[in-house]
Structure formats: structure tokens, C-alpha cells
Scaffold this motif. Structure first.
Motif, PDB file in Angstrom:
ATOM      1  N   ALA A 161      77.171  92.149  14.346  1.00  0.00           N
ATOM      2  CA  ALA A 161      76.323  92.416  14.994  1.00  0.00           C
ATOM      3  C   ALA A 161      76.541  91.297  16.404  1.00  0.00           C
ATOM      4  N   VAL A 162      75.930  91.523  17.511  1.00  0.00           N
ATOM      5  CA  VAL A 162      75.633  90.451  18.857  1.00  0.00           C
ATOM      6  C   VAL A 162      74.406  90.021  18.958  1.00  0.00           C
ATOM      7  N   GLY A 163      73.566  88.930  18.721  1.00  0.00           N
ATOM      8  CA  GLY A 163      72.612  88.824  19.518  1.00  0.00           C
ATOM      9  C   GLY A 163      72.139  86.648  19.192  1.00  0.00           C
ATOM     10  N   MET A 164      71.226  86.195  19.384  1.00  0.00           N
ATOM     11  CA  MET A 164      70.435  84.896  20.342  1.00  0.00           C
ATOM     12  C   MET A 164      68.861  85.444  19.594  1.00  0.00           C
ATOM     13  N   ARG A 165      68.856  83.867  19.581  1.00  0.00           N
ATOM     14  CA  ARG A 165      66.901  83.300  19.621  1.00  0.00           C
ATOM     15  C   ARG A 165      66.746  83.446  20.773  1.00  0.00           C
ATOM     16  N   PHE A 166      66.091  83.913  20.918  1.00  0.00           N
ATOM     17  CA  PHE A 166      65.003  82.889  21.610  1.00  0.00           C
ATOM     18  C   PHE A 166      63.649  82.465  21.412  1.00  0.00           C
ATOM     19  N   ARG A 167      63.003  81.189  21.881  1.00  0.00           N
ATOM     20  CA  ARG A 167      62.091  80.720  22.330  1.00  0.00           C
ATOM     21  C   ARG A 167      61.802  79.151  21.339  1.00  0.00           C
ATOM     22  N   GLY A 168      62.641  79.861  19.408  1.00  0.00           N
ATOM     23  CA  GLY A 168      62.629  79.040  18.888  1.00  0.00           C
ATOM     24  C   GLY A 168      61.860  80.235  17.653  1.00  0.00           C
ATOM     25  N   ASP A 169      61.456  81.595  17.768  1.00  0.00           N
ATOM     26  CA  ASP A 169      60.659  81.941  16.751  1.00  0.00           C
ATOM     27  C   ASP A 169      60.389  83.018  16.957  1.00  0.00           C
ATOM     28  N   ALA A 170      61.677  83.929  18.350  1.00  0.00           N
ATOM     29  CA  ALA A 170      62.026  85.187  18.050  1.00  0.00           C
ATOM     30  C   ALA A 170      63.728  85.233  18.691  1.00  0.00           C
ATOM     31  N   PHE A 171      64.094  86.599  18.236  1.00  0.00           N
ATOM     32  CA  PHE A 171      65.529  86.877  18.269  1.00  0.00           C
ATOM     33  C   PHE A 171      66.116  88.302  18.642  1.00  0.00           C
ATOM     34  N   GLN A 172      66.781  88.918  19.122  1.00  0.00           N
ATOM     35  CA  GLN A 172      66.918  89.874  19.716  1.00  0.00           C
ATOM     36  C   GLN A 172      68.863  90.413  18.686  1.00  0.00           C
ATOM     37  N   LEU A 173      69.140  91.483  18.453  1.00  0.00           N
ATOM     38  CA  LEU A 173      70.575  91.685  18.385  1.00  0.00           C
ATOM     39  C   LEU A 173      70.778  93.496  18.713  1.00  0.00           C
ATOM     40  N   ALA A 174      72.254  92.818  18.801  1.00  0.00           N
ATOM     41  CA  ALA A 174      72.821  94.855  19.199  1.00  0.00           C
ATOM     42  C   ALA A 174      73.546  94.728  17.804  1.00  0.00           C
ATOM     43  N   ILE A 175      73.188  96.024  16.709  1.00  0.00           N
ATOM     44  CA  ILE A 175      74.394  96.354  15.927  1.00  0.00           C
ATOM     45  C   ILE A 175      74.831  97.624  16.824  1.00  0.00           C
ATOM     46  N   PRO A 176      76.412  97.267  16.337  1.00  0.00           N
ATOM     47  CA  PRO A 176      77.744  98.432  16.847  1.00  0.00           C
ATOM     48  C   PRO A 176      77.476  99.950  16.418  1.00  0.00           C
ATOM     49  N   LYS A 177      77.235 100.148  15.185  1.00  0.00           N
ATOM     50  CA  LYS A 177      76.886 101.172  14.413  1.00  0.00           C
ATOM     51  C   LYS A 177      75.603 101.308  13.843  1.00  0.00           C
ATOM     52  N   PRO A 178      74.965 102.007  14.353  1.00  0.00           N
ATOM     53  CA  PRO A 178      73.510 102.703  14.277  1.00  0.00           C
ATOM     54  C   PRO A 178      73.180 102.629  12.201  1.00  0.00           C
TER      55      PRO A 178
END
Length: 211
Positions: free
Chosen positions: A40-57
Motif C-alpha cells: 500500500a501507498v498512503g498517508m495520514r492527513f490532519r492527524g485524524d484522517a488517512f487515505q491509501l491506495a492498494i495495488p491489488k483491488p
């Protein structure tokens, strides 16, 4: 452009959490585990949110369960359990790198972001699958799994997380946790692990066929 999975999430009742530093560490630990186990590739935002991408759905729902288990595992007490709302979007998007992640776009990102808004508006739901065409039967199973996960204890989440991120047997896991094997077995049973495992296996096969 390929089909990927995207997870958009935010922490439940984050305003009530006093130890924000520990929460951020727990989130980063979960993100790191997903990078190691699922690419996975992703990051945390604003301390309480996150988003990440998974190469194999087909692994996207597994990733969501691992992330929630990691948060619940690090909860400070039974009175204050940490958890996240997570929207899983499946669709065509370029798999981003960490350097260009903030500019990532495409179907999977749009569906995941809009899905998180939808989950938040429902109030009680913490896990949702957003894919076109809709899969009502799979989405119903997701809601059942969501209800089970929402009632996990710290101990239940811990043994499930190990089961999803390592190849340890129950006896090896018992030694790792310095607990007896019957204790580990009871915790897995309390987490409804056989049902969660079968659900994730089925979801992986269905998503693989759809994508």
C-alpha cells in the motif's frame, strides 16, 4: 491506467481523544503494516484522517480490516476504544507513489472519498464498499463484518491483526504473545475469526473476478 483499491478513513470520535500523539503513532503503525504486507501507498492527513491506495483491488477489504484491527489493538482502555470509518473504493486509477500521492485522482479515489461522506452521514456504519456496478450481496456481507469488528476488544483485534499480517500458527502466536494456546483460541473465537476469515476469502475472490 489500472484497477486499484483506495481506502479513505477517519477516526471515530477523534475530538474526544486526548492523547493525539499516541493516536498518530497508532495510525502510522497501521499504515506501515499495510505498506509492508500489501504494498500500500498512503498517508495520514490532519492527524485524524488517512487515505491509501492498494495495488491489488482484491486486497482492499483485507487492508481495511487490518487498519481497523491495528487501531482497536492500540486503544488506551476498554472505555476509550479507537476505531475508524473506512470507505473502500474500487475503480480505475493510476497507482500513486508517496511523492505524488496528494495529487492522486481517478475513479477509485472519487468513489472512496464520496463513500466516506456517505458512511459518515449514516452515523452507525464504519465500513463500506463502493464499486460499479454495485454488488448488493457483497455490500450486505460487508455490513455484517462491520458489525462484528465494531465489537472487538483490544485482545480480539490483536490476534486477528497477527493472523492477517503474519504466517504464525496458533501455537506460535501464543508464544509470541506469551499466552496459552487456549487463550489465543478463545480470543480468536470472540473475534468471530472463522467468519471474518471466510468473509475476506469470499470478498477477495469476488473482487478479483470483478476487476
Amino acid at each position: 491506467m489500472s484497477v486499484i483499491g483506495v481506502l479513505s478513513g477517519d477516526i471515530v470520535a477523534s475530538r474526544d481523544i486526548t492523547d493525539k500523539r499516541k493516536l498518530r503513532r497508532a495510525m502510522d503503525t497501521g499504515l506501515g503494516r499495510l505498506e509492508t504486507t500489501l504494498g500500500a501507498v498512503g498517508m495520514r492527513f490532519r492527524g485524524d484522517a488517512f487515505q491509501l491506495a492498494i495495488p491489488k483491488p482484491q486486497n482492499a477489504l483485507i487492508a481495511a480490516v487490518i487498519m481497523r484491527a491495528s487501531l482497536i489493538e492500540h486503544s488506551p482502555s476498554r472505555q476509550q476504544m479507537w476505531d475508524a470509518r473506512i470507505a473502500v473504493g474500487i475503480g480505475e486509477s493510476e497507482m500513486p507513489t508517496l511523492d505524488n500521492f496528494v495529487d492522486a485522482d481517478g475513479e477509485a479515489f472519487v468513489r472512496s472519498g464520496q463513500g466516506l461522506d456517505d458512511i459518515t452521514s449514516r452515523g452507525h456504519q464504519r465500513l463500506g464498499l463502493f464499486i460499479t456496478p454495485p454488488q448488493p450481496d457483497l455490500e450486505l456481507l460487508v455490513r455484517f463484518a462491520d458489525d462484528i469488528i465494531s465489537h472487538w476488544s483490544h485482545n480480539a483485534a490483536e490476534v486477528v491483526r497477527f493472523s492477517l499480517t503474519t504466517d504464525l500458527s496458533q501455537s506460535e502466536l501464543a508464544r509470541r504473545l506469551e499466552r496459552s494456546q487456549p487463550t489465543v483460541n478463545r480470543r480468536l473465537s470472540a473475534a468471530r475469526w472463522p467468519l471474518i476469515r471466510d468473509f475476506l476469502d469470499l470478498a477477495r475472490l469476488r473482487l478479483e473476478a470483478l476487476t
